[in-house]
Design a protein around this motif. Structure first.
Motif, PDB file in Angstrom:
ATOM      1  N   SER A  40      -1.267 -14.979  64.055  1.00 37.34           N
ATOM      2  CA  SER A  40      -1.454 -16.209  64.802  1.00 37.34           C
ATOM      3  C   SER A  40      -2.071 -15.913  66.163  1.00 37.34           C
ATOM      4  CB  SER A  40      -0.105 -16.862  64.987  1.00 37.34           C
ATOM      5  OG  SER A  40      -0.198 -17.864  65.937  1.00 37.34           O
ATOM      6  N   THR A  41      -2.779 -16.894  66.686  1.00 38.18           N
ATOM      7  CA  THR A  41      -3.378 -16.712  68.010  1.00 38.18           C
ATOM      8  C   THR A  41      -2.565 -17.440  69.074  1.00 38.18           C
ATOM      9  OG1 THR A  41      -4.749 -18.617  67.566  1.00 38.18           O
ATOM     10  CG2 THR A  41      -5.734 -16.448  67.159  1.00 38.18           C
ATOM     11  N   LEU A  42      -1.387 -17.889  68.704  1.00 39.82           N
ATOM     12  CA  LEU A  42      -0.564 -18.627  69.661  1.00 39.82           C
ATOM     13  C   LEU A  42      -0.161 -17.756  70.846  1.00 39.82           C
ATOM     14  CD1 LEU A  42       1.895 -20.524  67.303  1.00 39.82           C
ATOM     15  CD2 LEU A  42      -0.049 -21.451  68.553  1.00 39.82           C
TER      16      LEU A  42
ATOM     17  N   SER B 145       3.396 -15.911  57.503  1.00 34.12           N
ATOM     18  CA  SER B 145       2.067 -16.466  57.699  1.00 34.12           C
ATOM     19  C   SER B 145       1.092 -15.416  58.197  1.00 34.12           C
ATOM     20  CB  SER B 145       2.152 -17.593  58.678  1.00 34.12           C
ATOM     21  OG  SER B 145       2.788 -17.092  59.802  1.00 34.12           O
ATOM     22  N   THR B 146      -0.132 -15.800  58.153  1.00 36.68           N
ATOM     23  CA  THR B 146      -1.230 -14.989  58.661  1.00 36.68           C
ATOM     24  C   THR B 146      -1.056 -14.798  60.165  1.00 36.68           C
ATOM     25  OG1 THR B 146      -2.313 -17.097  58.715  1.00 36.68           O
ATOM     26  CG2 THR B 146      -2.964 -15.582  56.953  1.00 36.68           C
TER      27      THR B 146
ATOM     28  N   ILE C   5       7.057 -15.680  66.081  1.00 37.26           N
ATOM     29  CA  ILE C   5       6.012 -16.599  65.659  1.00 37.26           C
ATOM     30  C   ILE C   5       6.096 -16.760  64.154  1.00 37.26           C
ATOM     31  CG2 ILE C   5       3.534 -17.014  65.548  1.00 37.26           C
ATOM     32  CD1 ILE C   5       3.208 -15.802  68.180  1.00 37.26           C
ATOM     33  N   ASN C   6       6.135 -17.976  63.733  1.00 39.53           N
ATOM     34  CA  ASN C   6       6.296 -18.277  62.315  1.00 39.53           C
ATOM     35  C   ASN C   6       7.403 -17.447  61.676  1.00 39.53           C
ATOM     36  OD1 ASN C   6       4.197 -20.108  62.538  1.00 39.53           O
ATOM     37  ND2 ASN C   6       2.663 -18.553  62.076  1.00 39.53           N
TER      38      ASN C   6
ATOM     39  N   ASN D 151       7.588 -11.112  67.505  1.00 39.03           N
ATOM     40  CA  ASN D 151       6.296 -10.757  68.064  1.00 39.03           C
ATOM     41  C   ASN D 151       6.482  -9.894  69.306  1.00 39.03           C
ATOM     42  OD1 ASN D 151       3.944 -11.167  69.945  1.00 39.03           O
ATOM     43  ND2 ASN D 151       3.143 -12.165  68.109  1.00 39.03           N
TER      44      ASN D 151
ATOM     45  N   GLN E 233       5.823 -22.135  66.108  1.00 40.97           N
ATOM     46  CA  GLN E 233       5.310 -22.340  64.759  1.00 40.97           C
ATOM     47  C   GLN E 233       3.876 -22.826  64.810  1.00 40.97           C
ATOM     48  OE1 GLN E 233       8.288 -24.795  62.996  1.00 40.97           O
ATOM     49  NE2 GLN E 233       9.176 -23.047  61.937  1.00 40.97           N
ATOM     50  N   ASP E 234       3.078 -22.135  64.058  1.00 32.92           N
ATOM     51  CA  ASP E 234       1.653 -22.390  64.038  1.00 32.92           C
ATOM     52  C   ASP E 234       1.323 -23.304  62.867  1.00 32.92           C
ATOM     53  OD1 ASP E 234      -0.910 -22.152  64.747  1.00 32.92           O
ATOM     54  OD2 ASP E 234      -1.057 -19.980  64.452  1.00 32.92           O
ATOM     55  N   LYS E 235       0.089 -23.775  62.874  1.00 34.71           N
ATOM     56  CA  LYS E 235      -0.356 -24.541  61.723  1.00 34.71           C
ATOM     57  C   LYS E 235      -0.660 -23.555  60.586  1.00 34.71           C
ATOM     58  CE  LYS E 235      -3.481 -28.307  60.622  1.00 34.71           C
ATOM     59  NZ  LYS E 235      -2.431 -29.322  60.462  1.00 34.71           N
ATOM     60  N   THR E 236      -0.204 -23.885  59.396  1.00 37.79           N
ATOM     61  CA  THR E 236      -0.501 -23.027  58.250  1.00 37.79           C
ATOM     62  C   THR E 236      -1.190 -23.866  57.190  1.00 37.79           C
ATOM     63  OG1 THR E 236       1.728 -23.469  57.501  1.00 37.79           O
ATOM     64  CG2 THR E 236       1.363 -21.363  58.582  1.00 37.79           C
TER      65      THR E 236
END
Ligand SMILES: Nc1ncnc2c1ncn2[C@@H]1O[C@H](COP(=O)(O)OP(=O)(O)O)[C@@H](O)[C@H]1O
Ligand SMILES: [Mg+2]
Lengths: 251, 424
Positions: free
Chosen positions: B66-68, B63-64, B85-86, B90, B153-156
């Motif tokens: 993430s700002t998590l 994924s792109t 992350i995703n 990280n 996991q972030d929103k994609t």
């Protein structure tokens, strides 16, 4: 003042209570005795508001309040306490938590603030001492893995803590050895005062040697078949239930 | 047979990532394509229908950015942590523990690959083909314990998919603890496979605590396989807060004498959640001991499946296995399937098991209400009490307390209910 008039109750269409009349004034101790299956526990449960039982006739009033429409917790707030014949095991809920929430529920109803955690421990430990219970009871799950006698003691602990005005004690003496019986009876006697009413349900005269009732009722097949003073319990102990049951059959 | 859910182009993009063994990927990819997706006709998937997966098409490779941050998880995450992350490691959020014993990503690959030369199940094959990242923990001392493995996991935008595989080795006599936090933030549609291979050398001890709160629409498939040498102890705690599909396959192979394992789990399923716990314990040596306690609290239209397989080999005399599974159904629309499966080839063993599915205990409810507690509070107390019995098996009181809060929030239980032992 508890007034029960012509109370009839059934479970799953089976009639169990068949017209009970009972008056208990403040300060009085009444005993209900009767053979197994005569409906003693049913009466206790109906008073406490157990929903499985259906009331088919009659009324129950406590302090002039009709009990029938009230939920079990509303009845508890009114001052009614049932010491269970078979206290329920509740794994996962600590005894301490139950005692504290029960006390706070009562305080809330009386418009009082929640009890401070330290004050609570002080009070509960004082009562436990009277019943010769050690601290470990607090941290065990409610009645979980308790012996029969421990469960009964735990019921009386709740009674001492909640200070109800109407105490219904269902076979509190069963499962207790002679020492435990004396301790529990002392606890109950301490609760005796001119305002409090006590209904003792028992099988044997044994408990009544320690707690002298004002009135004794004999229950048979859902009806009160005899009433008298303490002497009645002595007669019962000597002669058994048989004469009373025959009397009923003859009447 | 349709394998359109992962397009060829996605695999190729994945295979083009530098550093990983392309040959192994390709073999895995082919073996995955040659296998049909499990259906409810397969014994192991009897109660879990994943047919809908076949109609989806996953398009996102990794994924792109993430700002998590770790603040997005309502749990204290201490130092000694590895964050993904995703599906990708990280560095910024992780503690620098890479020196020597902890190998990441590309350098971990040979160790991880070593373990899955012949990937077996459908999702294991997919994981081997599409692997994003992995970690090799070679634990030689207790210095860094507990180690946190965080998977965020972030929103994609599209349908995303993440595949991780870790390998953990605990050396002889070493005690360690690992806390795995799987946290899916959004209700995005994703597919995750997460495989962990654990080896315990002689006399080693590992506590492995797995907290999973996957994205509500996520398909989350996890496998934890452990191999225990003589005198080693493996304690696994599986707290699952549900997902569209959350599947946990946990196995313990008690290969050495006196090895013991404890597999405990709590499934909190609500809404349309489906939690499927499949455990497998193999008593393969004499005097091995296993204890298993799984509970489910099922609300709304949710479902909990528990399948507990216990094998006692002919070569495992004097072994003890104890399995308990209890389910509490809060609605008439929820479902629970409890399936113990015992295979015993030695008569000289003790094996106890029990499975129940029930409502809230009416007698207990009446008892509490007769003490002045309202119907609502009494119910909450009984529900929480049911969960607490598993929670209490955790030794770490702080974690117990934090989890108690999670559970209360999740079950919409009055947070004022002070219930854990440490509160007193
Ligand atoms: N939950 C129940 N379901 C069916 N029958 C019941 C239930 N509870 C009590 N009874 C029946 O009602 C009768 C009176 O029981 P109970 O009140 O427990 O008597 P006692 O306390 O005097 O021994 C018995 O015949 C018993 O079998
Ligand atoms: Mg009775």
């Amino acid at each position: 003042m508890l007034t029960i008039k012509n109370l009839e109750a059934c479970i799953e269409d089976k009639a169990i209570l068949k017209g009970i009349n009972l008056n208990i004034k403040p300060g009085e101790v009444h005993a209900i005795m009767g053979p197994n299956g005569s409906g003693k526990s049913t009466l206790a449960n109906v008073l406490a508001g157990r929903e499985e039982y259906q009331i088919t006739a009659g009324t129950m009033h406590y302090q002039n309040v009709d009990l029938a429409p009230l939920t079990p917790d509303e009845r508890a707030h009114l001052g009614l306490f049932l010491s269970f014949q078979y206290p329920v095991e509740i794994p996962g809920v600590s005894n301490l938590y139950l005692l504290k929430s029960a006390l706070n529920a009562k305080r809330k109803h009386m418009g009082l603030e929640e009890i401070d955690a330290i004050d609570f421990l002080t009070v509960v430990r004082e009562k436990m001492k009277l019943l010769h219970m050690d601290d470990s009871y607090l941290y065990r799950d409610v009645n979980s893995g308790f012996s029969g006698g421990e469960k009964k003691r735990n019921e009386i602990l709740q009674l001492l803590l909640l200070e109800p005005s109407l105490c219904v004690l269902d076979e509190t003496d069963s499962g207790l050895d002679i020492d435990a019986l004396r301790i529990v009876a002392q606890g109950i006697n301490m609760m005796r005062n001119e305002k409090r009413s006590i209904l003792l349900i028992t099988h044997y005269q044994r408990l009544l040697d320690y707690i002298k009732p004002d009135v004794v009722h004999i229950l048979s097949d859902g009806k009160i078949v005899a009433e008298g003073d303490y002497q009645l319990a002595t007669v019962l102990e000597a002669e058994g239930y048989e004469p009373f049951l025959q009397k009923k059959a003859g009447s | 047979m349709s394998h359109d859910m992962i397009p060829q182009s996605l695999f190729e993009a994945c295979a083009a990532l530098p550093g990983w063994n392309k040959q192994l990927r390709l073999e895995a990819w082919k073996s995955w394509q040659s296998m049909a997706m499990p259906t409810i006709r397969d014994e192991a998937w009897k109660y879990t229908n994943i047919a809908r997966l076949e109609k989806m098409v996953f398009t996102e490779v990794t994924s792109t950015p993430s700002t998590l941050t770790l603040n997005d998880i309502p749990l204290t995450i201490p130092e000694n942590r590895f964050c993904f992350i995703n599906g990708v490691f990280n560095t910024a959020l992780s503690t620098d523990l890479t020196a020597g014993t902890y190998l990441l990503s590309k350098s971990a690959w040979p160790h991880i690959a070593n373990k899955h030369q012949t990937p077996h199940s459908y999702f294991e094959r997919l994981n081997a083909a599409m692997l994003n990242d992995g970690l090799y923990l070679d634990i030689k001392s207790s210095t860094h314990s507990p180690i946190y493995l965080v998977l965020l996991q972030d929103k994609t935008n599209g349908l995303s998919q993440h595949h991780l595989r870790h390998r953990i080795k605990v050396h002889a006599g070493v005690k360690s603890e690992i806390v795995i936090v799987d946290w899916g933030l959004a209700d995005s549609m994703n597919l995750t496979t997460y495989i962990m291979d654990i080896e315990l050398d002689e006399g080693a001890e590992l506590n492995c605590i797995h907290l999973k709160k996957a994205a509500t629409k996520g398909y989350h498939i996890r496998q934890t396989h452990s191999h225990l040498a003589k005198d080693s102890h493996f304690n696994h705690f599986n707290f699952d807060f549900g997902a569209k599909l959350s599947r946990n396959e946990i196995s313990a192979h008690l290969n050495g004498e006196h090895a013991t394992c404890q597999l405990n789990g709590l499934a909190l399923a609500r809404a349309q959640d489906h939690i499927d716990n499949q455990t497998q314990i193999g008593h393969l040596a004499p005097k091995t001991n296993s204890v298993e306690q799984y509970r489910g609290i099922i609300d709304d239209q949710a479902c909990h499946v528990f399948h507990g397989h216990v094998l006692i080999d002919a070569n495992a005399p004097d072994s003890i296995a104890n399995q308990q599974n209890k389910n509490m159904l809060l609605t008439s629309t929820g479902q629970a399937y409890a399936e113990p499966q015992l295979e015993i080839y030695n008569q000289n063993v003790q094996c106890i098991h029990g499975a129940t599915v029930g409502d809230i205990d009416e007698e207990a409810l009446f008892y509490l209400r007769s003490r002045g507690l309202s119907d609502e509070i009494a119910r909450q107390l009984l529900i929480f009490g049911f969960a607490r019995s598993i929670l209490e098996t955790l030794a770490d009181k702080n974690l117990q307390n934090e989890l108690a809060l999670w559970i209360k929030t999740h079950l919409a239980i009055d947070s004022e209910l002070i219930l854990t032992a440490v509160d007193f």
